[in-house]
Design an enzyme around this catalytic site. Structure first.
Site, mmCIF file in Angstrom:
data_model
loop_
_atom_site.group_PDB
_atom_site.id
_atom_site.type_symbol
_atom_site.label_atom_id
_atom_site.label_comp_id
_atom_site.label_asym_id
_atom_site.label_seq_id
_atom_site.Cartn_x
_atom_site.Cartn_y
_atom_site.Cartn_z
ATOM 1 N N GLU A 1 1.281 -0.123 -4.965
ATOM 2 C CA GLU A 1 0.390 0.954 -5.343
ATOM 3 C C GLU A 1 0.976 2.203 -5.436
ATOM 4 O O GLU A 1 1.236 2.804 -4.330
ATOM 5 C CB GLU A 1 -0.796 0.691 -4.411
ATOM 6 C CG GLU A 1 -2.017 1.854 -4.466
ATOM 7 C CD GLU A 1 -2.559 2.273 -3.172
ATOM 8 O OE1 GLU A 1 -3.631 2.650 -3.122
ATOM 9 O OE2 GLU A 1 -1.632 2.422 -2.383
ATOM 10 N N ASP B 1 0.691 -1.299 -0.044
ATOM 11 C CA ASP B 1 -0.055 0.042 -0.075
ATOM 12 C C ASP B 1 0.975 1.347 -0.129
ATOM 13 O O ASP B 1 1.759 1.266 0.714
ATOM 14 C CB ASP B 1 -0.921 -0.086 1.157
ATOM 15 C CG ASP B 1 -1.958 1.137 1.319
ATOM 16 O OD1 ASP B 1 -2.873 1.203 0.293
ATOM 17 O OD2 ASP B 1 -1.818 2.009 2.265
#
Length: 615
Positions: A355, A321
Site C-alpha cells: 500500500e 500496510d
C-alpha cells in the site's frame, strides 16, 4: 426499441486491441488463468462483538459474521478475501493498525482482552477452514511499520525533526521518556509462546511522544552523543562540536529554501532508514513507535513471524500496510522468506501487495523494482483518476474525459502488478485519505476494474454493504429492482467477470463522455460488450439521454442484452451482416451486453442481501 432508431448511427472506431497477460502471475490462487477478485472484508467503522476474555466464540464477532457470508461471496465470483489486521491492538476495539503484538492473533489476555476486535484465534481458524472448503484465498493485512501502546517507558536519546523535512533536526540531542518497552505479559505467562523476543528502545528509531515533557513531536531516536566521532572526524560539522555544528547546519538549511533540496549532513549511527520513500526528505516515520529494521533482532523476529503466519494459519498472502515507510530491502528479504515458506506448504509463492498512497506512479514502481518477486501494489493513481473525472463531472468542467482514465496509473505502465480499487477504508468519508467520488459514477469505475483484462480488482466492503460511523453511507451502486426495492450492481459485475469477461480486448475510446470495449470470450463463454458514460443523464426536457456505439462483435443475427438491467427493461442489440451492433448506454450509467442465449444468463440480475449485519 423506438428510441434506438432515432439515434445517429456512428461508424465503429476501435482504438486498439489487447490480450490478457502473456505469463501467469501470483495471486492468492496461484495463476491468472481465471478471473480472480479480491474482496476487502471490512471498512473503518465495521462493528464487532468479540468473545469476552473467558470465552472463545461470539456469534456477533466479525470473524463469525464473515464465516457466514463466505458462501454468498464465493457464489458471486469472489476468489479471495482481504481480512483486517488481526494482531492484538492497543485496545479491545482497535482496528489493528494500532498494532501491539504481531504474535497474538486473539489468543492471549493482553491489552484488556483475549480476542482482537475481529474475534478470537479459534474463530479465525474456523474462518480459514471455511475458506479452504470454498476454495477462497486469504490475504492478511500486515502492519510492520510501527508498534503502539508499550508496556512501560524507557529513556532514549532523541532529536526533534522538522515535520516537513524529517532529515532536518531542530534541537540538540536530549533524553526523552518514551513508551518503548514491550513485555507482552499475556504471552509471558505462557512462556513467551511463539516468540521469546521482547522489544526495547534500541529496537525503534522514532516516536511521537515524550512522557516526561508531555510533548507530542516527531522524535528521531539517536545514539548517545558521547559515542559520536570527535568534531574533526565529522566532515561538514562546521567545527562547532558533535551535535551543535550539525544542528546549526540543519537550521541554515531549513532557513535557506534554495538549499532545502540538498540533504543535510547525516548524523552518524542510529537514525532513519535510507531505503524508504523520499517524501518529506525521508518518509521512514509515519506514526507511533517506528520500527528500526537495521537492528538484527528486529529483522529476525519479523522474518520468523511471516513464516509462522504462512505455516500456522495457512494465509495465502499479505497486504503490507504503509510500505513506503519502512526498509525496502528488508521488505524484499521478508517477501523472499514468505515465498519460500508458502512454496514449502502449498507449492506456490505467497501473494504480496503493498500500500502506497500517492498520485505519483513512479513512487510505486520504485518500490516494486526493489521488491521484485512478483509483488503487487494498489493502484492509487487510478483511484485518483476516478476521483478527478468524478469531480470534473460534478462541477461541470469541460475537462471531464474518460479517455484519461488510466493516465499515469500503474494500470497503464505496469498492469501485471496493479491491484485496482474504487474505494477502501482509507478513502471513505471521514478518513484522512478521503477521496471524493460521485456515488452515481461508482458503477462505472467498478465495471472498469472488473471487466477489463488488466489488473487484479479489489471490491470494497463498504460499497456492497455500506459503512457505519459518523459519516455512514448506504451501499453504493444500487438501482431500482423493479419490485419496489433496491439491488446492487456490483454482484452483477462480479458475475459477468466470472462468466464472460475473457479473451481478446478491443477498445473504443473515441469520445470524452463515453468509452467502451469488448471481450471476445473463451470456449464456453460468449464474451461481453461494455460501455460507460459520464454524459448527462437527462436532456433539458427531462428525457433520458443515450449514447450509441457501433462495435464489431459477435456473429450476424446474434442478439445481445444488457444484463445489468431488470429483465423486462433490457435493451436488445442484433448483430448485422457486417458483424457489427449498435450498443446503447444511458448517460451517467454503464451497460454490459452478453448473448441473449448465453449459458447462465438466467442468473441475472443477481440478488444479494445487502444487510451484512442481519445475516
Amino acid at each position: 426499441m423506438s428510441w434506438l432508431t432515432k439515434l445517429q448511427h456512428r461508424p465503429s472506431n476501435p482504438t486498439g486491441t489487447s490480450a490478457g497477460p502473456a505469463t501467469a502471475t501470483t495471486t492468492p490462487h496461484g495463476s491468472q488463468d481465471d478471473n480472480h477478485i479480491l474482496f476487502q472484508t471490512f471498512e473503518w467503522h465495521t462493528t464487532s462483538q468479540p468473545p469476552p476474555p473467558n470465552a472463545t466464540h461470539s456469534a456477533a464477532s466479525h470473524y463469525a459474521r464473515l464465516t457466514r457470508l463466505l458462501p454468498t461471496l464465493a457464489s458471486i465470483g469472489i476468489t479471495a478475501i482481504w481480512v483486517p489486521p488481526g494482531c492484538k491492538a492497543n485496545s479491545p476495539q482497535g482496528n489493528g493498525y494500532d498494532c501491539y503484538d504481531l504474535w497474538d492473533l486473539g489468543e492471549f489476555d493482553q491489552k484488556w482482552a483475549r480476542s482482537t476486535k475481529w474475534g478470537s484465534r479459534e474463530e479465525l481458524a474456523e474462518l480459514m477452514g471455511r475458506c479452504r472448503e470454498l476454495g477462497l484465498g486469504v490475504v492478511w493485512d500486515s502492519v510492520l511499520n510501527h508498534k503502539t501502546a508499550g508496556d512501560g517507558t524507557q529513556d532514549a536519546w532523541a532529536v526533534e525533526v522538522d515535520g516537513e523535512d524529517r532529515r532536518v533536526e531542530i534541537c540538540p540531542p536530549k533524553k526523552i521518556e518514551a513508551w518503548l518497552r514491550y513485555d507482552f505479559p499475556g504471552r509471558q505467562k505462557e512462556g513467551m509462546k511463539y516468540s521469546p523476543f521482547q522489544w526495547r528502545a534500541e529496537h525503534f528509531n522514532g516516536i511521537d511522544w515524550d512522557q516526561r515533557a508531555q510533548k507530542n513531536a516527531i522524535y528521531k531516536l539517536v545514539d548517545d552523543p558521547a559515542t559520536y566521532p570527535k568534531p574533526q572526524q565529522q566532515p561538514g560539522s562546521g567545527g562547532g562540536g558533535g551535535s551543535g555544528g550539525m544542528t546549526g547546519m540543519n537550521r541554515l538549511v531549513r532557513l535557506a529554501g534554495k538549499l532545502k533540496s540538498d540533504p543535510p549532513p547525516r548524523r552518524p549511527g542510529k537514525g532513519w532508514a535510507e531505503d524508504v520513500d523520499d517524501m518529506h526528505g525521508n518518509y521512514d516515520y509515519l506514526m507511533f513507535a517506528n520500527i528500526d529494521y537495521q537492528h538484527p533482532e528486529v529483522r529476525q523476529d519479523v522474518l520468523k513471524w511471516g513464516e509462522w503466519m504462512v505455516q500456522s494459519t495457512g494465509v495465502d498472502g499479505f497486504r503490507l500496510d504503509a510500505v513506503q515507510h519502512f526498509s525496502y530491502n528488508f521488505t524484499r528479504e521478508w517477501t523472499a522468506r514468505v515465498h519460500a515458506s508458502s512454496r514449502q506448504k502449498c507449492g506456490r509463492d505467497a501473494f504480496v501487495v503493498g500500500e502506497i498512497w500517492t498520485g505519483e506512479v513512479e513512487r510505486i514502481t520504485k518500490w516494486l523494482d526493489v521488491i521484485g518477486q512478483g509483488a503487487y501494489a494498489y493502484d492509487s493513481p487510478l483511484l485518483y483518476n476516478f476521483s478527478r473525472i468524478s469531480e470534473d463531472v460534478r462541477t461541470g468542467s469541460v475537462n471531464a474525459d474518460l479517455r484519461t482514465i488510466v493516465r499515469n496509473s500503474l494500470l497503464e505502465i505496469r498492469p501485471e502488478a496493479a491491484v485496482t480499487l474504487v474505494a477502501n477504508h482509507d478513502t471513505q468519508p471521514g478518513q484522512a485519505s478521503f477521496t471524493p467520488m460521485l456515488a452515481e459514477l461508482k458503477p462505472l469505475w467498478y465495471a472498469f476494474i472488473l471487466l477489463r483484462h488488466e489488473g487484479y480488482p479489489c471490491v470494497f466492503w463498504g460499497d456492497i454493504y455500506g459503512t457505519k460511523g459518523p459519516k455512514a453511507e448506504p451501499p453504493a451502486c444500487t438501482v431500482d429492482d423493479g419490485k419496489g426495492g433496491r439491488r446492487s450492481l456490483i454482484p452483477n459485475l462480479t458475475m459477468v467477470r466470472k462468466m464472460f469477461a475473457y479473451g481478446e480486448q478491443r477498445d473504443y475510446w473515441d469520445a470524452m463522455s463515453c468509452i467502451g470495449w469488448t471481450r471476445e470470450g473463451r470456449e464456453g463463454s460468449g464474451g461481453c460488450v461494455v460501455l460507460i458514460s459520464i454524459g448527462a443523464a437527462r436532456d433539458k426536457k427531462g428525457e433520458a439521454t443515450w449514447t450509441v456505439e457501433r462495435m464489431l462483435f459477435g456473429r450476424p443475427g446474434e442478439v445481445y442484452v444488457d444484463v445489468l438491467a431488470n429483465v423486462d427493461e433490457r435493451a436488445e442489440v442484433q448483430i448485422d451482416e457486417k458483424g457489427e451492433g449498435l450498443f446503447p448506454c444511458r448517460g451517467m450509467s454503464v451497460s454490459v451486453f452478453v448473448r441473449k442465449d448465453a449459458q447462465g444468463i438466467d442468473r441475472f440480475p443477481v440478488a444479494l442481501n445487502l444487510d451484512a449485519y442481519g445475516q
